[in-house]
Scaffold this motif. Structure first.
Motif, PDB file in Angstrom:
ATOM      1  N   ASN A  73      45.832  54.619   3.724  1.00 33.82           N
ATOM      2  CA  ASN A  73      44.364  54.663   3.209  1.00 33.82           C
ATOM      3  C   ASN A  73      44.309  54.337   1.681  1.00 33.82           C
ATOM      4  N   PHE A  74      43.672  53.678   1.129  1.00 40.75           N
ATOM      5  CA  PHE A  74      43.841  53.431  -0.546  1.00 40.75           C
ATOM      6  C   PHE A  74      42.375  54.259  -0.987  1.00 40.75           C
ATOM      7  N   LEU A  75      41.563  54.773  -0.169  1.00 45.73           N
ATOM      8  CA  LEU A  75      40.532  55.585  -0.618  1.00 45.73           C
ATOM      9  C   LEU A  75      39.654  54.519  -1.687  1.00 45.73           C
ATOM     10  N   ASP A  76      39.043  53.563  -0.976  1.00 42.45           N
ATOM     11  CA  ASP A  76      38.155  52.908  -1.862  1.00 42.45           C
ATOM     12  C   ASP A  76      36.785  53.654  -2.337  1.00 42.45           C
ATOM     13  N   PRO A  77      36.811  53.906  -3.642  1.00 41.89           N
ATOM     14  CA  PRO A  77      35.673  54.361  -4.243  1.00 41.89           C
ATOM     15  C   PRO A  77      34.377  54.262  -3.859  1.00 41.89           C
ATOM     16  N   SER A  78      34.034  53.279  -3.082  1.00 41.46           N
ATOM     17  CA  SER A  78      32.626  52.830  -2.504  1.00 41.46           C
ATOM     18  C   SER A  78      32.367  53.446  -1.185  1.00 41.46           C
ATOM     19  N   PHE A  79      33.480  53.829  -0.481  1.00 42.23           N
ATOM     20  CA  PHE A  79      33.497  54.570   0.862  1.00 42.23           C
ATOM     21  C   PHE A  79      32.940  56.004   0.493  1.00 42.23           C
ATOM     22  N   LYS A  80      31.736  56.282   0.805  1.00 39.36           N
ATOM     23  CA  LYS A  80      31.047  57.471   0.858  1.00 39.36           C
ATOM     24  C   LYS A  80      31.463  58.572   2.094  1.00 39.36           C
ATOM     25  N   VAL A  81      31.823  59.703   1.591  1.00 40.45           N
ATOM     26  CA  VAL A  81      32.091  60.790   2.697  1.00 40.45           C
ATOM     27  C   VAL A  81      31.328  61.922   2.459  1.00 40.45           C
ATOM     28  N   ASP A  82      30.948  62.694   3.267  1.00 37.67           N
ATOM     29  CA  ASP A  82      30.333  64.295   2.984  1.00 37.67           C
ATOM     30  C   ASP A  82      31.352  64.988   3.327  1.00 37.67           C
ATOM     31  N   PRO A  83      31.135  66.385   2.726  1.00 37.93           N
ATOM     32  CA  PRO A  83      31.845  67.388   3.013  1.00 37.93           C
ATOM     33  C   PRO A  83      32.488  67.593   4.308  1.00 37.93           C
ATOM     34  N   SER A  84      31.586  67.787   5.322  1.00 35.77           N
ATOM     35  CA  SER A  84      31.891  67.670   6.850  1.00 35.77           C
ATOM     36  C   SER A  84      32.927  66.651   7.317  1.00 35.77           C
ATOM     37  N   SER A  85      32.747  65.552   7.229  1.00 32.39           N
ATOM     38  CA  SER A  85      33.641  64.359   7.351  1.00 32.39           C
ATOM     39  C   SER A  85      34.906  64.679   6.612  1.00 32.39           C
ATOM     40  N   LEU A  86      35.137  64.994   5.449  1.00 30.32           N
ATOM     41  CA  LEU A  86      36.199  65.270   5.010  1.00 30.32           C
ATOM     42  C   LEU A  86      36.971  66.309   5.652  1.00 30.32           C
ATOM     43  N   PHE A  87      36.342  67.406   5.890  1.00 35.09           N
ATOM     44  CA  PHE A  87      36.654  68.623   6.557  1.00 35.09           C
ATOM     45  C   PHE A  87      37.415  68.054   7.841  1.00 35.09           C
ATOM     46  N   ASN A  88      36.683  67.207   8.635  1.00 37.10           N
ATOM     47  CA  ASN A  88      37.229  66.656  10.014  1.00 37.10           C
ATOM     48  C   ASN A  88      38.309  65.895   9.867  1.00 37.10           C
ATOM     49  N   GLN A  89      38.406  65.138   8.808  1.00 36.43           N
ATOM     50  CA  GLN A  89      39.448  63.950   8.587  1.00 36.43           C
ATOM     51  C   GLN A  89      40.568  64.907   8.122  1.00 36.43           C
ATOM     52  N   PHE A  90      40.709  65.825   7.377  1.00 38.96           N
ATOM     53  CA  PHE A  90      41.717  66.351   6.740  1.00 38.96           C
ATOM     54  C   PHE A  90      42.236  67.609   7.461  1.00 38.96           C
ATOM     55  N   ALA A  91      41.213  68.172   8.157  1.00 41.28           N
ATOM     56  CA  ALA A  91      41.705  69.687   8.659  1.00 41.28           C
ATOM     57  C   ALA A  91      41.628  69.697  10.181  1.00 41.28           C
ATOM     58  N   VAL A  92      40.287  69.557  10.913  1.00 41.55           N
ATOM     59  CA  VAL A  92      40.134  69.774  12.220  1.00 41.55           C
ATOM     60  C   VAL A  92      40.541  68.633  13.018  1.00 41.55           C
ATOM     61  N   PHE A  93      40.394  67.382  12.627  1.00 37.68           N
ATOM     62  CA  PHE A  93      41.256  66.364  13.713  1.00 37.68           C
ATOM     63  C   PHE A  93      42.798  66.577  13.753  1.00 37.68           C
ATOM     64  N   PRO A  94      43.470  66.389  12.328  1.00 42.32           N
ATOM     65  CA  PRO A  94      44.886  66.537  12.432  1.00 42.32           C
ATOM     66  C   PRO A  94      45.413  67.776  13.381  1.00 42.32           C
ATOM     67  N   SER A  95      44.780  68.719  13.283  1.00 44.98           N
ATOM     68  CA  SER A  95      45.322  69.999  14.052  1.00 44.98           C
ATOM     69  C   SER A  95      44.923  69.665  15.607  1.00 44.98           C
ATOM     70  N   LEU A  96      44.101  69.163  15.804  1.00 44.75           N
ATOM     71  CA  LEU A  96      43.863  68.894  17.340  1.00 44.75           C
ATOM     72  C   LEU A  96      44.581  67.868  17.695  1.00 44.75           C
ATOM     73  N   ASN A  97      44.760  66.957  17.023  1.00 43.52           N
ATOM     74  CA  ASN A  97      45.744  65.859  17.159  1.00 43.52           C
ATOM     75  C   ASN A  97      46.952  66.497  17.619  1.00 43.52           C
ATOM     76  N   ARG A  98      47.636  67.187  16.688  1.00 42.05           N
ATOM     77  CA  ARG A  98      48.842  67.585  16.978  1.00 42.05           C
ATOM     78  C   ARG A  98      49.220  68.180  18.020  1.00 42.05           C
ATOM     79  N   VAL A  99      48.013  69.127  18.506  1.00 44.23           N
ATOM     80  CA  VAL A  99      48.063  69.837  19.770  1.00 44.23           C
ATOM     81  C   VAL A  99      48.229  68.920  20.899  1.00 44.23           C
ATOM     82  N   GLN A 100      47.142  67.717  20.838  1.00 43.24           N
ATOM     83  CA  GLN A 100      47.047  66.678  22.049  1.00 43.24           C
ATOM     84  C   GLN A 100      48.522  66.184  22.226  1.00 43.24           C
ATOM     85  N   HIS A 101      49.148  65.658  21.105  1.00 42.45           N
ATOM     86  CA  HIS A 101      50.213  64.940  21.208  1.00 42.45           C
ATOM     87  C   HIS A 101      51.372  65.681  21.741  1.00 42.45           C
ATOM     88  N   ALA A 102      51.577  66.965  21.234  1.00 44.52           N
ATOM     89  CA  ALA A 102      52.666  67.898  21.619  1.00 44.52           C
ATOM     90  C   ALA A 102      52.450  68.160  23.120  1.00 44.52           C
TER      91      ALA A 102
END
Length: 169
Positions: A73-102
């Motif tokens: 990702n190049f994190l286009d400045p026009s891409f708008k995110v809110d705090p909850s989607s950032l938290f999901n993208q960088f914390a919740v989702f990666p943790s759940l994915n690591r468990v599911q993948h393992a």
């Protein structure tokens, strides 16, 4: 490789054996339910200005657990995110994915923020050495003078850049 038809020749010139045109059909649907005789890819590299969650949503059900989706990702400045989607993208989702993948239940999702390079000098020195040794087949470069930076940004935001866009000072 997946790209628009306009980029097929370029993508083949850098090594793609097969090119799927995303403007003609949903390329992810070609692999769903065994529609293709070829095995699903071991890696899906998604270069995206806004994040690869849409590609993940389209591939997670058919990518085998041994596969990986790498979202660059190049994190286009026009891409708008809110705090909850950032938290999901960088914390919740990666943790759940690591468990599911393992557990062998889904492919691995890797997020790469291409705007963050630990040591730019070392990265540039490696690239310079590779170029000096003739190991790089570089794409075209479009150069814009600094007083026309708006045109350079417009070109980048169009999503139709082949090669690199450079602004000279």
């Amino acid at each position: 490789a997946v790209c628009s038809g306009a980029n097929e020749k370029f993508v083949r010139s850098i090594g793609a054996d097969e090119v799927l045109d995303y403007t003609k059909s949903d390329w992810t649907s070609l692999f769903q339910g065994g529609k293709r005789s070829a095995a699903p890819p071991a890696y899906v590299w998604d270069v995206s200005p806004a994040g690869g969650m849409s590609v993940w949503q389209s591939t997670k059900d058919w990518l085998p657990a041994s596969s990986a989706l790498v979202s660059i990702n190049f994190l286009d400045p026009s891409f708008k995110v809110d705090p909850s989607s950032l938290f999901n993208q960088f914390a919740v989702f990666p943790s759940l994915n690591r468990v599911q993948h393992a557990l062998g239940r889904e492919a691995s999702y890797k997020f790469v923020d291409a705007t963050q390079v630990e040591n730019v000098r070392v990265a540039l020195e490696r690239l310079a050495a590779a170029a000096d040794q003739g190991r790089l087949d570089l794409p075209s470069v479009e150069s814009y003078p600094f007083n026309d930076v708006c045109s350079a940004v417009s070109k980048l935001m169009s999503g139709h850049v082949r090669g690199k866009v450079v602004v000279t000072l």
